[in-house]
Design an enzyme around this catalytic site. Structure first.
Site, PDB file in Angstrom:
ATOM      1  N   ASP A 134      41.469 -50.058  13.086  1.00  0.00           N
ATOM      2  CA  ASP A 134      40.851 -49.605  11.735  1.00  0.00           C
ATOM      3  C   ASP A 134      40.527 -49.956  10.525  1.00  0.00           C
ATOM      4  OD1 ASP A 134      43.707 -48.863  11.404  1.00  0.00           O
ATOM      5  OD2 ASP A 134      43.176 -47.271  10.095  1.00  0.00           O
ATOM      6  N   LYS A 157      46.876 -49.800   2.870  1.00  0.00           N
ATOM      7  CA  LYS A 157      46.939 -50.532   3.224  1.00  0.00           C
ATOM      8  C   LYS A 157      45.548 -51.231   3.187  1.00  0.00           C
ATOM      9  CE  LYS A 157      49.453 -49.187   7.091  1.00  0.00           C
ATOM     10  NZ  LYS A 157      49.424 -47.790   7.391  1.00  0.00           N
ATOM     11  N   ASP A 206      43.879 -54.934  13.091  1.00  0.00           N
ATOM     12  CA  ASP A 206      44.440 -53.285  14.066  1.00  0.00           C
ATOM     13  C   ASP A 206      43.168 -52.756  14.336  1.00  0.00           C
ATOM     14  OD1 ASP A 206      44.366 -52.525  11.445  1.00  0.00           O
ATOM     15  OD2 ASP A 206      45.051 -50.940  12.251  1.00  0.00           O
ATOM     16  N   ASP A 234      43.069 -51.500   7.893  1.00  0.00           N
ATOM     17  CA  ASP A 234      44.787 -51.826   7.264  1.00  0.00           C
ATOM     18  C   ASP A 234      45.476 -52.653   7.646  1.00  0.00           C
ATOM     19  OD1 ASP A 234      45.573 -50.491   9.584  1.00  0.00           O
ATOM     20  OD2 ASP A 234      45.806 -48.128   8.138  1.00  0.00           O
ATOM     21  N   ARG A 235      46.067 -53.072   9.247  1.00  0.00           N
ATOM     22  CA  ARG A 235      47.026 -53.560   8.864  1.00  0.00           C
ATOM     23  C   ARG A 235      46.185 -55.074   9.176  1.00  0.00           C
ATOM     24  NH1 ARG A 235      51.753 -50.601  12.290  1.00  0.00           N
ATOM     25  NH2 ARG A 235      51.223 -47.709  11.693  1.00  0.00           N
ATOM     26  N   SER A 281      44.260 -45.960  14.568  1.00  0.00           N
ATOM     27  CA  SER A 281      45.234 -46.910  13.736  1.00  0.00           C
ATOM     28  C   SER A 281      45.244 -48.270  14.873  1.00  0.00           C
ATOM     29  CB  SER A 281      45.978 -46.642  12.862  1.00  0.00           C
ATOM     30  OG  SER A 281      46.535 -47.961  12.599  1.00  0.00           O
ATOM     31  N   HIS A 282      45.950 -49.458  15.041  1.00  0.00           N
ATOM     32  CA  HIS A 282      46.550 -50.023  15.765  1.00  0.00           C
ATOM     33  C   HIS A 282      47.218 -49.509  17.824  1.00  0.00           C
ATOM     34  CE1 HIS A 282      49.750 -47.952  14.402  1.00  0.00           C
ATOM     35  NE2 HIS A 282      50.844 -48.431  15.744  1.00  0.00           N
TER      36      HIS A 282
END
Length: 535
Positions: A294, A393, A292, A296-297, A121-122
């Site tokens: 991937d 998300k 981010d 999703d954010r 992710s982030h």
């Protein structure tokens, strides 16, 4: 070329005690996967073995990653092991790249039994960065606790794994590739798909692209600035926002996915997306967003760098939800927020008389409510917003939701909630601190205490260690974070996060409801720091 069936081998292995998936899968430093013998293989086998053999045989699974270092290496291993474990077909994003929201979309489109996502992710990428593996189930969402616990228990006792080591896959060429395996009646198939197209088709059915195109490229178009932070969303932003909706090519920056995210931390916040913030402060752009690693954010910025907090973002979308055609047709079943997310959404739910759910942090809790037909829109404090169109998300969805609101109402919001992160803290010290803090706030004498900060006095109304009773399946999730709630609804929340790859992250959330219109635009950090020293 030798066309004889590929050999399937069973390899002995030794278990590791530390492969418990967190809220977002298993995350470790890259060197852990590289240096510990069979570390990757063990976890993949444990994940595949968690699926009932009858469901796994001949099934379809989806694989995608955010393009970080070790992504393609891991995918080749996953393909070899999926084939050996009876999976019938894999659907993989071209070059192994597919955003987390897109994976959720594709799982649902192909009616797959699940998907494996390769992302941290982030978190930072590169040889010295982090790597992660997450399993999503058939609804397209993160595996619930019962599944991740089963994976962990299998990983503690695993003795062997199955693999087809001679299988080699071309990740660059679109189309189907088939492989004959020994003792298998049907060929194993891998389908390499365009990473963007299925996801883009879904968005076309959610939003009014004609309205958005007029907003971004019409006579009175707005100017936007989108930062993909060298993560997976770069190709999505270019294809959808620039090529299809007409925003100028130079409105999208850092859109080439890189294994180390350009040496940056792909976390869309005011610290790590500082370049975007500075460019927005110039006033030449009306709207800005960052994503981010991937996809999703998201972080939303207004003109002159005006920051819209994640808590306010989901509340504003909720208040203007019928600006989005999807909800005009589907209706709104309910709203939900994670416990640390501020109460802004609660106010919208109360005003609209729509059911509100408060859940622990983790998108899987939202997914359960969505599958039960109880939830339409949700958000969490860590820059995550989404709806029931998928079970993750969705950063780009949130941006298009905001643009839809701008196209209709030109509405903006104020920043208020504050998030402090203390990362890579010693795990034992972090646990000890949380235990000691819990003793303090659960003492009956703590209730009713008053603290004065500037012109405001805060009186403790209640304090607890949040637990969630799932209204769908009855499961109980305990120890989800310490809450101090004041009489006026202001809150201080402490939570140990499970998304890092090493050490512990203590997350401190502060939010306060301000009625005085003259104080809304004051710097919230002043209030936040004052409250911080109360505990």
């Amino acid at each position: 070329m030798d066309e004889s069936p590929l050999q399937v081998l069973t390899i002995p292995t030794t278990p590791y005690p530390d492969q418990r998936p967190g809220t977002s899968g298993l995350r470790k430093k890259v060197y852990v996967f590289q240096s510990k013998r069979n570390y990757l293989h063990n976890f993949i086998q444990s994940t595949l073995s968690s699926i009932d053999l009858r469901d796994r045989q001949g099934s379809t699974m989806v694989v995608g990653g955010d393009g970080r270092y070790f992504n393609t290496t891991a995918i080749q291993v996953i393909v070899q092991m999926a084939a050996a474990n009876g999976v019938g077909r894999l659907v993989i994003g071209q070059n192994g790249i597919m955003s987390t929201p897109a994976v959720s979309c594709v799982i649902r489109k192909f009616k797959a039994i699940g998907g494996i996502l390769l992302t941290a992710s982030h978190n930072p990428g590169g040889p010295d960065g982090d790597f992660g593996i997450k399993f999503n189930i058939a609804n397209g969402g993160p595996a619930p606790e019962a599944v991740t616990e089963k994976i962990f228990q299998i990983s503690r006792t695993i003795e062997e794994y199955a693999i087809c080591p001679e299988l080699r896959l071309d990740l660059a060429t679109l189309g189907k590739q088939t492989f004959d395996l020994e003792n298998k009646f049907k060929p194993f198939t891998v389908e390499i798909v365009d990473s963007v197209e299925s996801y883009a088709n879904m968005l076309r059915n959610i939003f009014d692209f004609a309205v958005l195109k007029e907003l971004l490229s019409g006579e009175n178009h707005i100017r936007i600035r989108l930062d993909a932070m060298h993560g997976v969303l770069g190709p999505y932003v270019k294809k959808i926002l620039c090529e299809e909706l007409g925003s100028p090519a130079n409105s999208a920056i850092n859109c080439v996915p890189q294994e180390d995210f350009g040496g940056r931390h792909p976390d869309p916040n005011l610290t790590y997306a500082a370049d975007l913030v500075e460019s927005m402060k110039s006033g030449q752009y009306d709207f800005g967003a960052a994503f981010d690693g991937d996809g999703d954010r998201n972080m939303i910025l207004g003109k002159h760098g005006f920051f819209i907090s994640p808590s306010d973002s989901v509340a504003v979308i909720a208040a203007n939800i019928f600006c989005i055609p999807y909800f005009q047709h589907m209706g709104v079943r309910g709203f939900a927020r994670s416990m640390p997310t501020s109460g802004a959404l609660d106010n919208v739910a109360k005003a609209t008389k729509i059911q509100l759910y408060e859940t622990p942090t983790g998108w899987k809790f939202f997914g359960n409510l969505m599958d039960a037909g109880r939830l339409s829109l949700c958000g969490e404090e860590s820059f995550g917003t989404g709806s029931d169109h998928i079970r993750e998300k969705d950063g780009l969805w949130a941006v298009l939701a905001w643009l839809s609101i701008l196209a209709t109402r030109k509405q903006s919001v104020e920043e208020w909630p504050i998030l402090y992160d203390y990362e890579e803290v010693d795990i034992d010290a972090a646990v000890e601190m949380m235990l000691e803090l819990e003793v303090i706030i659960l003492d009956k004498a703590f209730i009713g205490q008053k603290f004065t900060v500037g012109e405001k006095t805060y009186e403790v109304d209640r304090a607890d260690n949040f637990e969630y009773n799932d209204p769908v399946d009855g499961s109980i999730s305990r120890n989800q974070g310490l809450r101090i709630i004041f009489k006026d609804g202001s809150r201080i929340i402490f939570r140990l996060s499970g998304t890092g790859s090493s050490g512990a992250t203590i997350r401190l959330y502060v939010d306060s409801y301000e009625k005085d219109i003259n104080k809304i635009f004051q710097d919230p950090q002043v209030h936040g720091r004052s409250i911080f020293y109360l505990v």
